[in-house]
Write a protein that holds these residues in place. Structure first.
Motif, PDB file in Angstrom:
ATOM      1  N   PRO A  58       0.831  -1.205   0.000  1.00 45.08           N
ATOM      2  CA  PRO A  58       0.000   0.000   0.000  1.00 45.08           C
ATOM      3  C   PRO A  58       0.865   1.255   0.000  1.00 45.08           C
ATOM      4  N   THR A  59       0.366   2.291  -0.630  1.00 40.28           N
ATOM      5  CA  THR A  59       1.102   3.552  -0.682  1.00 40.28           C
ATOM      6  C   THR A  59       0.598   4.573   0.324  1.00 40.28           C
ATOM      7  N   SER A  60      -0.442   4.202   1.076  1.00 37.55           N
ATOM      8  CA  SER A  60      -0.991   5.130   2.059  1.00 37.55           C
ATOM      9  C   SER A  60      -1.689   4.344   3.155  1.00 37.55           C
ATOM     10  N   ASN A  61      -1.970   5.014   4.265  1.00 37.18           N
ATOM     11  CA  ASN A  61      -2.694   4.380   5.364  1.00 37.18           C
ATOM     12  C   ASN A  61      -4.097   3.956   4.918  1.00 37.18           C
ATOM     13  N   ASP A  62      -4.741   4.776   4.097  1.00 35.34           N
ATOM     14  CA  ASP A  62      -6.087   4.454   3.628  1.00 35.34           C
ATOM     15  C   ASP A  62      -6.080   3.200   2.755  1.00 35.34           C
ATOM     16  N   MET A 111       0.984  -9.577   5.228  1.00 38.50           N
ATOM     17  CA  MET A 111       0.207  -8.763   6.159  1.00 38.50           C
ATOM     18  C   MET A 111      -0.469  -9.674   7.163  1.00 38.50           C
ATOM     19  N   TYR A 112      -0.518  -9.253   8.424  1.00 38.63           N
ATOM     20  CA  TYR A 112      -1.165 -10.059   9.460  1.00 38.63           C
ATOM     21  C   TYR A 112      -1.881  -9.137  10.444  1.00 38.63           C
ATOM     22  N   PRO A 113      -2.807  -9.672  11.265  1.00 37.72           N
ATOM     23  CA  PRO A 113      -3.574  -8.816  12.191  1.00 37.72           C
ATOM     24  C   PRO A 113      -2.719  -8.282  13.334  1.00 37.72           C
ATOM     25  N   ARG A 114      -2.783  -6.961  13.526  1.00 39.02           N
ATOM     26  CA  ARG A 114      -2.201  -6.379  14.724  1.00 39.02           C
ATOM     27  C   ARG A 114      -2.887  -5.079  15.113  1.00 39.02           C
ATOM     28  N   GLN A 115      -3.123  -4.196  14.160  1.00 36.22           N
ATOM     29  CA  GLN A 115      -3.742  -2.925  14.511  1.00 36.22           C
ATOM     30  C   GLN A 115      -5.234  -3.098  14.780  1.00 36.22           C
ATOM     31  N   TRP A 116      -5.815  -2.125  15.467  1.00 37.01           N
ATOM     32  CA  TRP A 116      -7.192  -2.233  15.939  1.00 37.01           C
ATOM     33  C   TRP A 116      -8.131  -1.379  15.095  1.00 37.01           C
ATOM     34  N   GLN A 117      -9.382  -1.801  15.118  1.00 38.24           N
ATOM     35  CA  GLN A 117     -10.457  -1.016  14.524  1.00 38.24           C
ATOM     36  C   GLN A 117     -11.710  -1.306  15.328  1.00 38.24           C
ATOM     37  N   ASN A 118     -12.653  -0.369  15.321  1.00 35.16           N
ATOM     38  CA  ASN A 118     -13.917  -0.625  16.010  1.00 35.16           C
ATOM     39  C   ASN A 118     -14.959  -1.117  15.013  1.00 35.16           C
ATOM     40  N   ALA A 119     -15.833  -2.012  15.491  1.00 36.83           N
ATOM     41  CA  ALA A 119     -16.847  -2.607  14.630  1.00 36.83           C
ATOM     42  C   ALA A 119     -18.128  -2.816  15.422  1.00 36.83           C
ATOM     43  N   ASP A 120     -19.201  -3.109  14.716  1.00 36.67           N
ATOM     44  CA  ASP A 120     -20.466  -3.454  15.346  1.00 36.67           C
ATOM     45  C   ASP A 120     -20.268  -4.704  16.193  1.00 36.67           C
ATOM     46  N   CYS A 121     -20.690  -4.651  17.440  1.00 35.10           N
ATOM     47  CA  CYS A 121     -20.445  -5.746  18.373  1.00 35.10           C
ATOM     48  C   CYS A 121     -21.176  -7.030  17.997  1.00 35.10           C
ATOM     49  N   SER A 122     -22.160  -6.945  17.112  1.00 35.72           N
ATOM     50  CA  SER A 122     -22.924  -8.130  16.734  1.00 35.72           C
ATOM     51  C   SER A 122     -22.278  -8.905  15.586  1.00 35.72           C
ATOM     52  N   LEU A 123     -21.233  -8.350  14.979  1.00 31.65           N
ATOM     53  CA  LEU A 123     -20.535  -9.075  13.920  1.00 31.65           C
ATOM     54  C   LEU A 123     -19.822 -10.288  14.493  1.00 31.65           C
ATOM     55  N   LYS A 124     -19.548 -11.266  13.649  1.00 29.37           N
ATOM     56  CA  LYS A 124     -18.901 -12.497  14.116  1.00 29.37           C
ATOM     57  C   LYS A 124     -17.447 -12.542  13.672  1.00 29.37           C
ATOM     58  N   LYS A 125     -16.566 -12.746  14.643  1.00 33.20           N
ATOM     59  CA  LYS A 125     -15.133 -12.750  14.392  1.00 33.20           C
ATOM     60  C   LYS A 125     -14.456 -13.787  15.281  1.00 33.20           C
ATOM     61  N   TRP A 245      -5.670   1.600  13.855  1.00 32.49           N
ATOM     62  CA  TRP A 245      -5.082   1.534  12.514  1.00 32.49           C
ATOM     63  C   TRP A 245      -4.713   2.909  11.969  1.00 32.49           C
ATOM     64  N   ASP A 246      -5.447   3.958  12.338  1.00 37.11           N
ATOM     65  CA  ASP A 246      -5.141   5.289  11.829  1.00 37.11           C
ATOM     66  C   ASP A 246      -4.578   6.207  12.902  1.00 37.11           C
ATOM     67  N   GLY A 247      -4.226   5.608  14.064  1.00 38.56           N
ATOM     68  CA  GLY A 247      -3.691   6.417  15.150  1.00 38.56           C
ATOM     69  C   GLY A 247      -4.740   7.206  15.887  1.00 38.56           C
ATOM     70  N   CYS A 257     -17.124  -1.933  19.573  1.00 39.25           N
ATOM     71  CA  CYS A 257     -16.242  -3.003  20.025  1.00 39.25           C
ATOM     72  C   CYS A 257     -14.996  -3.058  19.143  1.00 39.25           C
ATOM     73  N   ALA A 258     -13.848  -3.348  19.745  1.00 40.84           N
ATOM     74  CA  ALA A 258     -12.578  -3.298  19.028  1.00 40.84           C
ATOM     75  C   ALA A 258     -12.101  -4.696  18.645  1.00 40.84           C
ATOM     76  N   PHE A 259     -11.433  -4.761  17.507  1.00 38.97           N
ATOM     77  CA  PHE A 259     -10.853  -6.017  17.051  1.00 38.97           C
ATOM     78  C   PHE A 259      -9.539  -5.745  16.340  1.00 38.97           C
ATOM     79  N   MET A 260      -8.721  -6.792  16.200  1.00 37.38           N
ATOM     80  CA  MET A 260      -7.490  -6.702  15.436  1.00 37.38           C
ATOM     81  C   MET A 260      -7.783  -7.103  13.992  1.00 37.38           C
ATOM     82  N   LEU A 261      -7.313  -6.309  13.048  1.00 37.61           N
ATOM     83  CA  LEU A 261      -7.514  -6.622  11.640  1.00 37.61           C
ATOM     84  C   LEU A 261      -6.171  -6.760  10.938  1.00 37.61           C
ATOM     85  N   PRO A 262      -6.105  -7.483   9.820  1.00 43.89           N
ATOM     86  CA  PRO A 262      -4.851  -7.542   9.066  1.00 43.89           C
ATOM     87  C   PRO A 262      -4.408  -6.142   8.676  1.00 43.89           C
ATOM     88  N   SER A 263      -3.214  -5.778   9.072  1.00 46.44           N
ATOM     89  CA  SER A 263      -2.787  -4.397   8.882  1.00 46.44           C
ATOM     90  C   SER A 263      -1.269  -4.251   8.837  1.00 46.44           C
TER      91      SER A 263
END
Length: 310
Positions: A58-62, A111-125, A245-247, A257-263
């Motif tokens: 990737p060339t940017s955080n986005d 790429m592997y999961p480490r950084q965090w993001q918030n998501a709907d708590c009802s999602l399945k992970k 993930w974006d600081g 709710c927070a989770f780790m995503l590939p980042s």
């Protein structure tokens, strides 16, 4: 005549879409996220077959976030570091997880999961549990459970096959870890963060672990978007341990709710990867060239089809 009108309508539709079927348009390019894990050499071949390139970096955080959101597996090939024997950086953006320890053995990037993001708590992970254990060491954790790893004074376990809601993950940690008393992971120190990251890299590269999910709940949630994020042990999320993930210390939206995503990115030597190491892959192509490639393919196929009637 009707057949050729049908052909022209298909070609027009393909050109209008911008990307071939199964590809995702983003920022002027087409991306393909494979649902079948493969080895690094085969991954490059898959992309060449589709007239695209194996995704580099990737060339940017986005863009990094876009890739992390769409990959199919917790581990995904993203770059070949050689032949210049230095880690690649694209457009000045660098998301590697640490310093180069020995650049001469860094052959492939993933790429592997480490950084965090918030998501709907009802999602399945998937999810990560912990249990406090005074004087915890890797050996002590593994005496209790061979799948446990250690971080400071806690043992933790990554559940890679389960896909549950946040509340279900909380309940599972309470009942499944060390016979009870566990909770979702609390990242209370850089040591814990790094220990979990190292364990996650091993899980991603393992050929014996089933990777049926790519995101993992951690013990961090808030009551609503106007409230602070609080760890499951009751402490507020500290600036000293921040891996959003974006600081951003206060993610937007109503997802609580927070989770780790590939980042994050890391490297592996060809010797360590071996030919049987299979990860996800990302292909990337120019929207214009991908459209023309797809149009040409459809044109050839349908032209041959209609010629068969004569």
């Amino acid at each position: 005549m009707l057949g050729y009108l049908f052909l022209l309508s298909l070609l027009a539709g393909t050109a209008h879409s911008g990307c071939p079927n199964g590809w995702i348009k983003y920022s002027g390019s087409c991306y393909y996220f494979s649902a079948d894990p493969t080895t690094f050499p085969k991954a490059a071949g898959v992309c060449r077959t589709s007239r695209s390139s194996l995704f580099v970096l990737p060339t940017s955080n986005d863009e990094n976030h876009f890739v992390g959101q769409n990959v199919k597996y917790s581990g995904t090939w993203i770059a070949n570091v050689r032949p210049d024997e230095t880690r690649q950086v694209s457009g000045g953006y660098d998301n590697y997880d640490g310093k180069v320890s020995d650049k001469y053995f860094d052959d492939y990037s993933f790429m592997y999961p480490r950084q965090w993001q918030n998501a709907d708590c009802s999602l399945k992970k998937g999810f990560i549990c912990e249990v406090l254990l005074p004087g915890a060491t890797l050996a002590l954790c593994q005496v209790i459970d061979p799948l446990l790893s250690a971080a400071s004074t806690k043992c933790f376990r990554i559940f890679t096959e389960s896909q549950v809601t946040y509340d279900e993950a909380v309940a599972a940690c309470t009942t499944q870890v060390l016979g009870g008393g566990g909770k979702l992971l609390v990242v209370d120190s850089p040591d814990t963060r790094d220990a979990v990251a190292n364990a996650m890299k091993l899980v991603v590269m393992s050929q014996t672990v089933q990777r049926t999910t790519k995101d993992f709940w951690i013990g961090l949630r808030r009551a609503n978007r106007d409230s602070p994020f609080v760890w499951q042990d009751g402490t507020q999320q500290s600036n000293a341990v921040n891996d959003w993930w974006d600081g951003n210390q206060n993610p937007s939206g109503d997802a609580n709710c927070a989770f780790m995503l590939p980042s994050k990115w890391t490297t592996v030597s060809a010797n360590d990867a071996r030919e049987n190491t299979t990860l996800g892959l990302v292909c990337k192509g120019s929207m214009g060239s991908m459209t023309m490639s797809n149009v040409a393919s459809i044109f050839t196929t349908l032209t041959n089809f209609f010629r068969s009637f004569f």
